[in-house]
Design an enzyme around this catalytic site. Structure first.
Site, short mmCIF file in Angstrom:
data_model
loop_
_atom_site.label_atom_id
_atom_site.label_comp_id
_atom_site.label_asym_id
_atom_site.label_seq_id
_atom_site.Cartn_x
_atom_site.Cartn_y
_atom_site.Cartn_z
N LEU A 25 68.91 30.92 25.06
CA LEU A 25 69.50 31.98 25.87
C LEU A 25 70.37 32.95 25.08
O LEU A 25 71.41 33.40 25.55
CB LEU A 25 70.29 31.38 27.05
CG LEU A 25 69.45 30.51 28.00
CD1 LEU A 25 70.32 29.87 29.07
CD2 LEU A 25 68.34 31.32 28.65
N CYS A 65 67.44 25.84 32.26
CA CYS A 65 67.08 26.00 30.87
C CYS A 65 67.25 24.68 30.13
O CYS A 65 68.34 24.12 30.11
CB CYS A 65 67.93 27.07 30.17
SG CYS A 65 67.40 27.25 28.46
N ILE A 119 57.87 27.53 37.73
CA ILE A 119 58.67 26.54 37.03
C ILE A 119 59.28 27.15 35.77
O ILE A 119 58.70 28.06 35.17
CB ILE A 119 57.82 25.30 36.65
CG1 ILE A 119 56.63 25.68 35.78
CG2 ILE A 119 57.38 24.53 37.85
CD1 ILE A 119 55.81 24.49 35.23
N ASN A 120 60.44 26.64 35.40
CA ASN A 120 60.96 26.93 34.07
C ASN A 120 60.15 26.04 33.10
O ASN A 120 59.18 25.39 33.48
CB ASN A 120 62.46 26.64 34.02
CG ASN A 120 63.15 27.50 32.97
OD1 ASN A 120 62.62 27.70 31.88
ND2 ASN A 120 64.34 28.00 33.29
N GLY A 177 67.77 36.13 30.47
CA GLY A 177 69.02 35.57 30.98
C GLY A 177 70.23 36.24 30.36
O GLY A 177 70.26 36.51 29.15
N ASN A 237 69.50 30.96 36.65
CA ASN A 237 68.78 29.99 35.82
C ASN A 237 69.60 28.71 35.71
O ASN A 237 70.52 28.62 34.90
CB ASN A 237 68.51 30.59 34.43
CG ASN A 237 67.81 29.61 33.51
OD1 ASN A 237 67.37 28.54 33.95
ND2 ASN A 237 67.70 29.98 32.25
N ALA A 288 63.09 27.19 21.89
CA ALA A 288 64.46 26.69 22.04
C ALA A 288 65.39 27.85 21.66
O ALA A 288 66.29 27.69 20.83
CB ALA A 288 64.69 25.49 21.14
N ASN A 305 68.34 37.91 35.56
CA ASN A 305 68.40 36.46 35.39
C ASN A 305 69.77 36.11 34.79
O ASN A 305 70.19 36.69 33.80
CB ASN A 305 67.25 36.03 34.46
CG ASN A 305 67.17 34.53 34.26
OD1 ASN A 305 67.90 33.97 33.46
ND2 ASN A 305 66.26 33.89 34.96
N GLY A 309 54.33 29.94 35.51
CA GLY A 309 53.96 28.81 34.66
C GLY A 309 52.50 28.95 34.28
O GLY A 309 51.61 28.62 35.06
C1 LIG Z 1 60.70 32.59 24.75
C2 LIG Z 1 61.06 32.26 26.17
C3 LIG Z 1 62.31 32.61 26.67
C4 LIG Z 1 62.66 32.30 28.00
N1 LIG Z 1 63.89 32.67 28.47
C5 LIG Z 1 64.23 32.41 29.76
C6 LIG Z 1 65.48 32.85 30.29
O1 LIG Z 1 66.28 33.51 29.63
N2 LIG Z 1 65.77 32.53 31.59
C7 LIG Z 1 64.89 31.83 32.39
O2 LIG Z 1 65.21 31.57 33.55
N3 LIG Z 1 63.68 31.44 31.92
C8 LIG Z 1 63.33 31.72 30.64
N4 LIG Z 1 62.10 31.33 30.16
C9 LIG Z 1 61.14 30.64 31.06
C10 LIG Z 1 60.11 31.62 31.65
O3 LIG Z 1 60.73 32.62 32.43
C11 LIG Z 1 59.07 30.86 32.54
O4 LIG Z 1 59.75 30.22 33.59
C12 LIG Z 1 58.28 29.81 31.76
O5 LIG Z 1 58.02 30.26 30.44
C13 LIG Z 1 56.94 29.45 32.43
O6 LIG Z 1 56.09 30.58 32.55
P1 LIG Z 1 54.95 30.94 31.45
O7 LIG Z 1 54.16 29.70 31.21
O8 LIG Z 1 54.16 32.05 32.09
O9 LIG Z 1 55.67 31.39 30.23
C14 LIG Z 1 61.73 31.63 28.83
C15 LIG Z 1 60.46 31.30 28.34
C16 LIG Z 1 60.09 31.62 27.03
C17 LIG Z 1 58.73 31.27 26.54
#
Ligand SMILES: Cc1cc2nc3c(=O)[nH]c(=O)nc-3n(C[C@H](O)[C@H](O)[C@H](O)COP(=O)(O)O)c2cc1C
Length: 303
Positions: free
Chosen positions: A75, A131, A192-193, A48, A128, A72, A101, A244
């Site tokens: 961003l 978050c 999903i986020n 992001g 996004n 946590a 993003n 996800g």
């Molecule tokens: C460390 C970390 C940083 C993330 N940063 C962003 C981000 O900057 N913008 C966003 O839209 N999603 C962010 N996400 C969410 C992921 O893009 C994704 O939607 C979510 O982790 C679910 O997929 P996964 O289970 O394969 O990780 C982040 C996830 C993680 C673990």
């Protein structure tokens, strides 16, 4: 090996295969380019990016939990100017689509980034609004259908590239939010986020994350992602990018069968940097084995 067609099209943008990186889990691509061939990916989705640099949240801000992790990060990013100068020229060397993003605290902040990217070599924008780790913006937009529709409309007015709205799973009815994004003019939705979670250290008797809560991702969330992609696919006509908990090609195929046109691999990259390319190869192997000529035959095939 017989030829299969893995190409997918989202809002007029064609992708050589349906496998993307999930935002925030692949840096700007440079770190991973030493480990895998970025030319093999359908798209790189960037971390992001905001109008100005963001510091992110205090540490500790990541931890492992059973079946995944909490983050946590908040961003943290160097701002859109650095992305334009440093990251986009790097990513453009590769034969892969680039999706940026975008994050913000306010509608004006989102729009400032979108406007700066208008004349940049970016294929799509992913907004996004989901978050869970920033107090203002982010999820504040993503949990109300009227707010989702409004921010989508505002972004669409300014955006030069097709717009993906990234939806939150921290809602009661994902179909309602997907419909709101579609009504606002979104070209696609992604989901999903992360899901808001919490971990407590029983020996220190304190929160593990300085932020107290963090977003849960990884294999344990996959059944929730499958259910939400399915429900959204029943509710809207625009394409869905599903993510996800994907670790393997089977996991990705589950989301595709539920209705995702494309998929993104996130947390798995931290465990196995080659996860994305293994998913690409595994989907191809599955198609060959089961005589699927075109991936579109599988999209939303389970209903
Ligand atoms: C460390 C970390 C940083 C993330 N940063 C962003 C981000 O900057 N913008 C966003 O839209 N999603 C962010 N996400 C969410 C992921 O893009 C994704 O939607 C979510 O982790 C679910 O997929 P996964 O289970 O394969 O990780 C982040 C996830 C993680 C673990």
């Amino acid at each position: 090996m017989s030829e299969v067609n893995m190409e997918v099209n989202i809002a007029g943008v064609s992708f050589q295969n349906p496998v993307m990186t999930a935002s925030g889990t692949f840096g700007s691509g440079a770190e991973y380019s030493a480990l895998i061939d970025l030319n093999r990916l359908g798209a790189v989705v960037t971390k992001g990016v905001s109008h100005r640099p963001w510091q992110g949240n205090p540490t500790p801000r990541v931890c492992e939990v059973t079946g995944g992790m909490l983050n946590a990060v908040g961003l943290q990013n160097p701002g859109v100017d650095v992305m334009i100068e440093r990251d986009l020229p790097f990513l453009r060397q590769f034969d892969t689509r680039v999706i940026v993003n975008v994050c913000g605290h306010t509608e004006a902040e989102y729009l400032a980034v979108v406007e700066k990217l208008a004349d940049q070599p970016v294929d799509m924008l992913e907004i996004n609004i989901s978050c869970p780790n920033v107090r203002e913006g982010g999820i504040a937009f993503g949990q109300s259908a009227s707010a989702v529709e409004q921010i989508t409309r505002a972004v669409k007015r300014k955006a030069a590239q097709p717009v993906i709205m990234k939806l939150s799973p921290n809602v009661t009815d994902i179909a309602e939010l997907a419909r709101a994004a579609e009504a606002g003019g979104a070209d696609a939705v992604s989901m999903i986020n992360t899901l808001t979670g919490m971990k407590i250290d029983v020996y220190r008797r304190c929160f593990v994350l300085a932020n107290q809560t963090g977003g849960m991702s990884g294999p344990a969330v996959r059944p929730i992602a499958v259910r939400m992609v399915y429900q959204a696919a029943q509710a809207v006509k625009i394409p869905i990018i599903g993510m996800g908990g994907i670790q393997t090609a089977e996991d990705a195929l589950e989301l595709i069968l539920a209705g995702a046109t494309a998929v993104a691999v996130g947390t798995a990259n931290f465990v196995n940097p080659a996860a994305t390319v293994e998913v690409v190869d595994g989907i191809r192997d599955y198609m060959v084995k089961y005589g699927i000529k075109d991936l579109k035959e599988l999209t939303g095939a389970v209903r």
